[in-house]
Design an enzyme around this catalytic site. Sequence first.
Site, PDB file in Angstrom:
ATOM      1  CE1 TYR A 148      39.961  30.319  51.566  1.00  0.00           C
ATOM      2  CE2 TYR A 148      37.787  30.858  50.719  1.00  0.00           C
ATOM      3  CZ  TYR A 148      39.085  31.229  51.016  1.00  0.00           C
ATOM      4  OH  TYR A 148      39.496  32.523  50.772  1.00  0.00           O
TER       5      TYR A 148
HETATM    6  N1  UFG Z   1      33.109  29.151  36.900  1.00  0.00           N
HETATM    7  C1  UFG Z   1      32.724  28.510  35.742  1.00  0.00           C
HETATM    8  N2  UFG Z   1      33.705  27.902  35.015  1.00  0.00           N
HETATM    9  C2  UFG Z   1      35.023  27.913  35.365  1.00  0.00           C
HETATM   10  C3  UFG Z   1      35.394  28.584  36.546  1.00  0.00           C
HETATM   11  C4  UFG Z   1      34.398  29.199  37.296  1.00  0.00           C
HETATM   12  O1  UFG Z   1      31.553  28.462  35.390  1.00  0.00           O
HETATM   13  O2  UFG Z   1      35.849  27.318  34.649  1.00  0.00           O
HETATM   14  C5  UFG Z   1      32.069  29.817  37.705  1.00  0.00           C
HETATM   15  C6  UFG Z   1      31.974  29.288  39.116  1.00  0.00           C
HETATM   16  O3  UFG Z   1      31.166  28.135  39.164  1.00  0.00           O
HETATM   17  C7  UFG Z   1      31.388  30.482  39.864  1.00  0.00           C
HETATM   18  C8  UFG Z   1      31.979  31.691  39.101  1.00  0.00           C
HETATM   19  O4  UFG Z   1      32.414  31.174  37.842  1.00  0.00           O
HETATM   20  O5  UFG Z   1      30.018  30.491  39.720  1.00  0.00           O
HETATM   21  C9  UFG Z   1      33.167  32.309  39.789  1.00  0.00           C
HETATM   22  O6  UFG Z   1      34.083  31.267  40.099  1.00  0.00           O
HETATM   23  P1  UFG Z   1      35.575  31.530  40.609  1.00  0.00           P
HETATM   24  O7  UFG Z   1      36.218  30.201  40.747  1.00  0.00           O
HETATM   25  O8  UFG Z   1      36.236  32.521  39.717  1.00  0.00           O
HETATM   26  O9  UFG Z   1      35.382  32.219  42.025  1.00  0.00           O
HETATM   27  P2  UFG Z   1      34.528  31.726  43.282  1.00  0.00           P
HETATM   28  O10 UFG Z   1      33.279  32.568  43.302  1.00  0.00           O
HETATM   29  O11 UFG Z   1      34.331  30.282  43.296  1.00  0.00           O
HETATM   30  O12 UFG Z   1      35.494  32.027  44.500  1.00  0.00           O
HETATM   31  C10 UFG Z   1      36.088  33.266  44.778  1.00  0.00           C
HETATM   32  C11 UFG Z   1      37.388  33.007  45.495  1.00  0.00           C
HETATM   33  C12 UFG Z   1      37.143  32.336  46.822  1.00  0.00           C
HETATM   34  C13 UFG Z   1      36.182  33.170  47.628  1.00  0.00           C
HETATM   35  C14 UFG Z   1      34.931  33.469  46.846  1.00  0.00           C
HETATM   36  C15 UFG Z   1      34.078  34.410  47.639  1.00  0.00           C
HETATM   37  O13 UFG Z   1      38.230  32.191  44.706  1.00  0.00           O
HETATM   38  O14 UFG Z   1      38.356  32.226  47.510  1.00  0.00           O
HETATM   39  O15 UFG Z   1      35.265  34.044  45.590  1.00  0.00           O
HETATM   40  O16 UFG Z   1      33.137  35.016  46.861  1.00  0.00           O
HETATM   41  F1  UFG Z   1      35.816  32.499  48.738  1.00  0.00           F
END
Ligand code: UFG
Length: 344
Positions: A148
């Site tokens: 990604y």
């Molecule tokens: N998390 C949990 N439980 C869940 C979902 C998420 O603990 O059920 C945690 C993840 O592990 C992470 C944090 O919450 O540590 C945030 O997770 P998100 O899935 O909400 O967001 P991400 O940080 O993974 O990703 C987002 C966007 C991406 C982008 C990224 C850049 O979805 O497209 O931010 O910072 F690339």
Amino acid sequence: MNVLVTGGAGYIGSHAALKLLEVGCDVTVVDDLSCGHIGAIDAIRKVGELHFAEMNFGDVGAIAELLNTRSIDVVMHFAALTYVGESVEQPIRYYQNNTSNAICLFEAMRQAGVKRIVFSSTAATYGIPAQENIPITEDCPQEPINPYGWSKLMVERVLKDQLIAAQSNAEDFAFAALRYFNVAGCDPQSRLGEHHQPETHLIPICLDAALGKLEAVTVFGNDYQTPDGTCIRDYVHIDDLVDAHITVMKSLSNGDGKFYNIGIGKGYSVKNIVDACKEVTSNDFKVHVGSRRSGDPPILQANAKRIQDDLGWTAKYTHIKEIIESAWKWRKANPDGYVQCNNK
Ligand code: UFG
């Protein structure tokens, strides 16, 4: 200004299309409804006149014709696949959609003589930044750790090369790539919301748990090198993100190739977010601690000083509770998301 918004039926694109209409732009949305919602288009149309074309942004001929017939001045390119985990499992699909189709879009722009683009990039292009590079500036080394992030970084490279070529031919061209951190919240007037299928983002998952749609929230790992052991992210309100796009769009002039981080410069841990969601929803939903999710950097926190210094943009929403409140307001009123969901 006549603006083409790709992915305008999706979460971020729809909020951008709505705001663009409100600031007086003529807005054309392109979306193939593979992830977006026709309900979002209907909601925008309650506010103003919107031209909607159901097509894929990688269709060079159709997009070039649309750019011409709609006399487009600038493209805001949001359409993309955005699941990090899925990108690891299906890299070709990600490179095909996010990279190849973006190149097709740029070719359509070239054919139609459209010279301005604002591109949705991501903090995922930074990979796992070294401790000394946090908060992250735009000059932090970009070493993505998943397809990604790579699929977006390659598009940044293509845009840079296009600018170099345009400059050497004395042609007009300008772009900006905005590297988003974690986008959250909904339209302050609750006309639009956040609805992903499947939902993987932390805040909507917590809200689903508060609504009783999920039995519990799983925290993906509490053994990171952070104060409470859970991952830290920088959450920016969608309204602020959209304002940043419009500010950048208005500022673009020939020869610009700008890269901006969009975040609030403040980090919240997963535990902080879960606690804030419980407070906002007044619901003490269940929380389990699970194993780490692969590809999760421990800390992603922005230094967004460059856009502030260059263009005066700063986030209005700096408290996580306000951001969550706006998401909760829409989610509570729309527990099943966009009901006219047209996902294929
Ligand atoms: N998390 C949990 N439980 C869940 C979902 C998420 O603990 O059920 C945690 C993840 O592990 C992470 C944090 O919450 O540590 C945030 O997770 P998100 O899935 O909400 O967001 P991400 O940080 O993974 O990703 C987002 C966007 C991406 C982008 C990224 C850049 O979805 O497209 O931010 O910072 F690339």
